[in-house]
Scaffold this motif. Structure first.
Motif, PDB file in Angstrom:
ATOM      1  N   UNK A 170      -1.783  53.364 -48.450  1.00 50.98           N
ATOM      2  CA  UNK A 170      -2.270  52.240 -48.201  1.00 50.98           C
ATOM      3  C   UNK A 170      -3.600  52.563 -48.310  1.00 50.98           C
ATOM      4  N   UNK A 171      -4.276  52.938 -49.218  1.00 48.34           N
ATOM      5  CA  UNK A 171      -5.357  53.948 -49.246  1.00 48.34           C
ATOM      6  C   UNK A 171      -5.972  52.826 -50.022  1.00 48.34           C
ATOM      7  N   UNK A 172      -5.093  52.162 -51.485  1.00 50.78           N
ATOM      8  CA  UNK A 172      -5.106  51.368 -51.614  1.00 50.78           C
ATOM      9  C   UNK A 172      -4.892  49.739 -51.287  1.00 50.78           C
ATOM     10  N   UNK A 173      -5.271  48.688 -52.362  1.00 49.53           N
ATOM     11  CA  UNK A 173      -5.089  47.303 -51.617  1.00 49.53           C
ATOM     12  C   UNK A 173      -3.393  47.166 -51.834  1.00 49.53           C
ATOM     13  N   UNK A 174      -2.812  46.455 -50.771  1.00 52.64           N
ATOM     14  CA  UNK A 174      -1.620  46.315 -51.375  1.00 52.64           C
ATOM     15  C   UNK A 174      -0.746  45.544 -52.336  1.00 52.64           C
ATOM     16  N   UNK A 175       0.092  45.880 -52.893  1.00 55.48           N
ATOM     17  CA  UNK A 175       0.968  45.379 -54.024  1.00 55.48           C
ATOM     18  C   UNK A 175       1.055  43.858 -54.049  1.00 55.48           C
ATOM     19  N   UNK A 176       1.145  43.022 -52.824  1.00 56.01           N
ATOM     20  CA  UNK A 176       2.027  41.594 -52.807  1.00 56.01           C
ATOM     21  C   UNK A 176       0.201  41.419 -52.237  1.00 56.01           C
ATOM     22  N   UNK A 177      -0.856  41.665 -51.985  1.00 56.92           N
ATOM     23  CA  UNK A 177      -2.178  41.417 -51.377  1.00 56.92           C
ATOM     24  C   UNK A 177      -2.588  41.185 -53.439  1.00 56.92           C
TER      25      UNK A 177
END
Length: 200
Positions: free
Chosen positions: A159-166
């Motif tokens: 959750x600390x990273x941008x989501x893979x979908x985004x």
């Protein structure tokens, strides 16, 4: 014409698998994580920045950074994480781009493996971005297994990273690493052929 391609993905999505294969094919790959570790070693440019911020609680007995302790501190508070990221970013960016420029004097195609490519806004420095994609449920399981994390620890880091979908929406090409290794390699081969065709 020189081309720089960024490789990114989520934690445990398989970036190393992809970049190792690209290296085997004879291409140059700059590894942002390896450079950050280098800068964080005792005497490195980032070592003192982190020590000044966190104090000696992040040090191992030999005076080097205790990466486990640093990780726990870094991910424990979102506000603190943002402050530390901002302190490190300028130094990391300068080093990464300097190494890219040096390689582009010798090679016409260079890859940059940058986990936080979108989060740190590197896309403007690149000709293309390739995303290593993994089904989110697989990503969680792989991270727990690889690092020995609890579900909560793994979810905290994802959750600390941008989501893979985004990231998928923002990338030029997607390498789906959810299947078997041979399928992943075939996707990379196709993309490498496309790049070589464009360069010609």
């Amino acid at each position: 014409m020189t081309v720089t391609i960024g490789i990114t993905g989520g934690i445990a999505s398989g970036k190393s698998t992809v970049t190792n294969y690209i290296r085997e094919k004879g291409f140059e790959v700059i590894d942002a994580d390896a450079i950050v570790h280098e800068l964080q070693t005792k005497g490195g440019k980032l070592y003192q920045v982190l020590l000044d911020f966190y104090g000696s609680k992040i040090l191992a007995p030999d005076g080097e950074l205790d990466r486990q302790a640093l990780s726990e501190q870094f991910f424990s508070d979102e506000k603190v994480r943002a402050e530390v990221s901002a302190l490190q970013d300028a130094i990391i960016r300068q080093e990464l781009l300097a190494r890219r420029d040096a390689l582009l004097e010798k090679y016409d195609l260079v890859f940059m493996d940058i986990p936080l490519l979108f989060e740190q806004d590197y896309q403007s420095q690149l000709n293309q971005v390739w995303l290593v994609y993994l089904d989110p449920a697989q990503q969680l399981q792989r991270l727990m297994k690889r690092n020995g994390y609890s579900k909560k620890q793994a979810e905290q880091r994802i959750s600390a990273q941008l989501s893979l979908e985004e990231k998928k929406k923002r990338s030029d090409k997607v390498i789906d690493n959810s299947g078997d290794l041979l399928d992943t390699y075939e996707q990379i081969d196709r993309l490498l052929k496309e790049v070589n065709h464009v360069k010609k």
